[in-house]
Design an enzyme around this catalytic site. Sequence first.
Site, PDB file in Angstrom:
ATOM      1  N   ARG A  38      -7.557 -31.970 -21.215  1.00  0.00           N
ATOM      2  CA  ARG A  38      -6.951 -32.165 -22.449  1.00  0.00           C
ATOM      3  C   ARG A  38      -5.254 -31.617 -22.454  1.00  0.00           C
ATOM      4  O   ARG A  38      -4.482 -32.539 -23.112  1.00  0.00           O
ATOM      5  CB  ARG A  38      -7.527 -31.047 -23.498  1.00  0.00           C
ATOM      6  N   GLU A  72     -27.996 -27.642 -28.424  1.00  0.00           N
ATOM      7  CA  GLU A  72     -27.255 -28.786 -28.637  1.00  0.00           C
ATOM      8  C   GLU A  72     -28.011 -29.647 -27.332  1.00  0.00           C
ATOM      9  O   GLU A  72     -27.425 -29.822 -26.059  1.00  0.00           O
ATOM     10  CB  GLU A  72     -25.831 -28.458 -28.262  1.00  0.00           C
ATOM     11  N   LYS A 120     -27.293 -28.492 -32.890  1.00  0.00           N
ATOM     12  CA  LYS A 120     -26.020 -29.274 -32.690  1.00  0.00           C
ATOM     13  C   LYS A 120     -26.285 -30.648 -32.112  1.00  0.00           C
ATOM     14  O   LYS A 120     -26.455 -30.438 -30.883  1.00  0.00           O
ATOM     15  CB  LYS A 120     -25.005 -28.283 -31.935  1.00  0.00           C
ATOM     16  N   SER A 135     -18.839 -34.025 -32.408  1.00  0.00           N
ATOM     17  CA  SER A 135     -18.211 -35.147 -32.751  1.00  0.00           C
ATOM     18  C   SER A 135     -18.469 -36.307 -31.429  1.00  0.00           C
ATOM     19  O   SER A 135     -18.426 -37.661 -31.721  1.00  0.00           O
ATOM     20  CB  SER A 135     -16.655 -35.085 -33.061  1.00  0.00           C
ATOM     21  N   GLY A 136     -18.588 -35.798 -30.306  1.00  0.00           N
ATOM     22  CA  GLY A 136     -18.918 -36.783 -29.230  1.00  0.00           C
ATOM     23  C   GLY A 136     -18.091 -38.036 -28.693  1.00  0.00           C
ATOM     24  O   GLY A 136     -18.399 -38.763 -28.285  1.00  0.00           O
ATOM     25  N   GLY A 137     -16.692 -37.825 -28.961  1.00  0.00           N
ATOM     26  CA  GLY A 137     -16.082 -39.113 -28.857  1.00  0.00           C
ATOM     27  C   GLY A 137     -15.831 -40.034 -30.155  1.00  0.00           C
ATOM     28  O   GLY A 137     -14.970 -40.944 -29.821  1.00  0.00           O
ATOM     29  N   SER A 168     -19.578 -28.930 -35.989  1.00  0.00           N
ATOM     30  CA  SER A 168     -19.192 -28.174 -34.839  1.00  0.00           C
ATOM     31  C   SER A 168     -18.282 -28.968 -33.822  1.00  0.00           C
ATOM     32  O   SER A 168     -18.839 -29.148 -32.915  1.00  0.00           O
ATOM     33  CB  SER A 168     -20.428 -27.604 -34.177  1.00  0.00           C
ATOM     34  N   ARG A 215     -13.218 -32.123 -29.899  1.00  0.00           N
ATOM     35  CA  ARG A 215     -12.149 -32.960 -30.015  1.00  0.00           C
ATOM     36  C   ARG A 215     -11.731 -33.515 -31.479  1.00  0.00           C
ATOM     37  O   ARG A 215     -10.391 -33.666 -31.635  1.00  0.00           O
ATOM     38  CB  ARG A 215     -12.624 -34.175 -29.128  1.00  0.00           C
TER      39      ARG A 215
HETATM   40  C1  5MM Z   1     -15.426 -28.240 -26.140  1.00  0.00           C
HETATM   41  O1  5MM Z   1     -16.348 -29.091 -25.424  1.00  0.00           O
HETATM   42  C2  5MM Z   1     -17.401 -28.540 -25.127  1.00  0.00           C
HETATM   43  C3  5MM Z   1     -17.811 -28.972 -23.696  1.00  0.00           C
HETATM   44  O2  5MM Z   1     -16.917 -28.407 -22.744  1.00  0.00           O
HETATM   45  P1  5MM Z   1     -17.092 -28.241 -21.135  1.00  0.00           P
HETATM   46  O3  5MM Z   1     -17.802 -29.991 -20.960  1.00  0.00           O
HETATM   47  O4  5MM Z   1     -15.695 -28.040 -20.650  1.00  0.00           O
HETATM   48  O5  5MM Z   1     -18.177 -27.578 -20.818  1.00  0.00           O
HETATM   49  C4  5MM Z   1     -18.509 -29.380 -25.790  1.00  0.00           C
HETATM   50  O6  5MM Z   1     -19.820 -28.975 -25.447  1.00  0.00           O
HETATM   51  C5  5MM Z   1     -18.374 -29.223 -27.096  1.00  0.00           C
HETATM   52  O7  5MM Z   1     -18.736 -27.857 -27.641  1.00  0.00           O
HETATM   53  C6  5MM Z   1     -19.285 -30.102 -27.961  1.00  0.00           C
HETATM   54  O8  5MM Z   1     -19.934 -31.033 -27.154  1.00  0.00           O
HETATM   55  C7  5MM Z   1     -18.621 -30.707 -29.244  1.00  0.00           C
HETATM   56  O9  5MM Z   1     -17.298 -31.252 -28.832  1.00  0.00           O
HETATM   57  P2  5MM Z   1     -16.801 -32.689 -29.368  1.00  0.00           P
HETATM   58  O10 5MM Z   1     -15.413 -32.823 -28.812  1.00  0.00           O
HETATM   59  O11 5MM Z   1     -17.875 -33.604 -28.631  1.00  0.00           O
HETATM   60  O12 5MM Z   1     -16.884 -32.528 -30.790  1.00  0.00           O
END
Ligand code: 5MM
Length: 338
Positions: A33, A177, A219, A261-263, A288, A291
Amino acid sequence: MNHAELVSIARGMVAPGKGILAADESTGTIKKRFDGIQLESTEATRQLYREMLFSAPGIADAISGVIMYDETLRQKTRAGVPFPQHLASLGIIPGIKVDQGAKPLANFPGETVTEGLDGLRERLKEYHGLGARFAKWRAVIDIGEGYPTRFGIEANAHALARYAALCQEQGIVPIVEPEVLMDGDHSIEDCEAVTDEVLCETFRQLAGHRVHLEGIVLKPNMVISGKKNTARATPEQVAEATVRCLRRWVSAAVPGIAFLSGGQSTTEATLHLSLMNREPLPWKLTFSYGRALQDSALKAWGGKADKFEAGQREFMRRARLNGLAAKGAYTPDMETKA
Ligand code: 5MM
């Protein structure tokens, strides 16, 4: 284990009009990031970035809880207050990511299983002492040629349920999750079929492990077309398919569902959540996001001291818009007004 306490934490995590900030990027992910804004990732820059988010004026209006990474949970504000105590003083629930990542599942090409169960009870005890009141464990299910297999789904759901049971034993609410990735070119129908199977198995394993459903937060991914699919489903189709799928598998005992949000783009993630909240539902539906809450704030900040407040303003703009979406009250025209 005190069930009433777990239930009250879980309800607080999905309080009306609020959602969770996923700021649990591991060291490798946060580096990626920061690379995007040409900022070196050091212990100091990571602290500063997290302080920018966690001290944004008005944060508690839209954020109910924050998921942190091990390093972050042990860091302090520049005024010397540990992050968990700083957040708790604002009425925000501190959380911790406890999984140790998705690793290749031997003999199952293309599939992973999330690791981190060994020694988890002791780590949870320590995290509780440091102020964490909820935890997060992410299982990753990819869709590709010949996978996911039944075995891969079971292995991941089993680990999720073992983690959830251990969390509750230690007075910590588990965020469960199971993420079906939106990478790839699959259709929304493929995503729905896999999400159906994953949620069904996850709740079967949670029941088998005697997890108290009133004391968890789910989640999940939204049911959505793969990013590389050229015929992408509309926001209304995503909302409809996601709610249909959740209604099939998620007991009304679960207090809330907080999506990843997953991308998805920031605006897509907000719109989808709002559309789903336009009908009465058995659980709270909120966000939750990692990104989708942070990307634009990170850009607005750019790692520059004189842009600290600009980063906070952008973070709060997205947090408030998602807070409205959690009540079904967001419309895309708010993007230009906010
Ligand atoms: C913040 O990203 C988390 C994963 O971090 P690492 O890959 O460094 O362990 C991830 O688990 C996140 O909490 C969720 O997937 C939600 O993030 P997004 O960006 O998909 O909303």
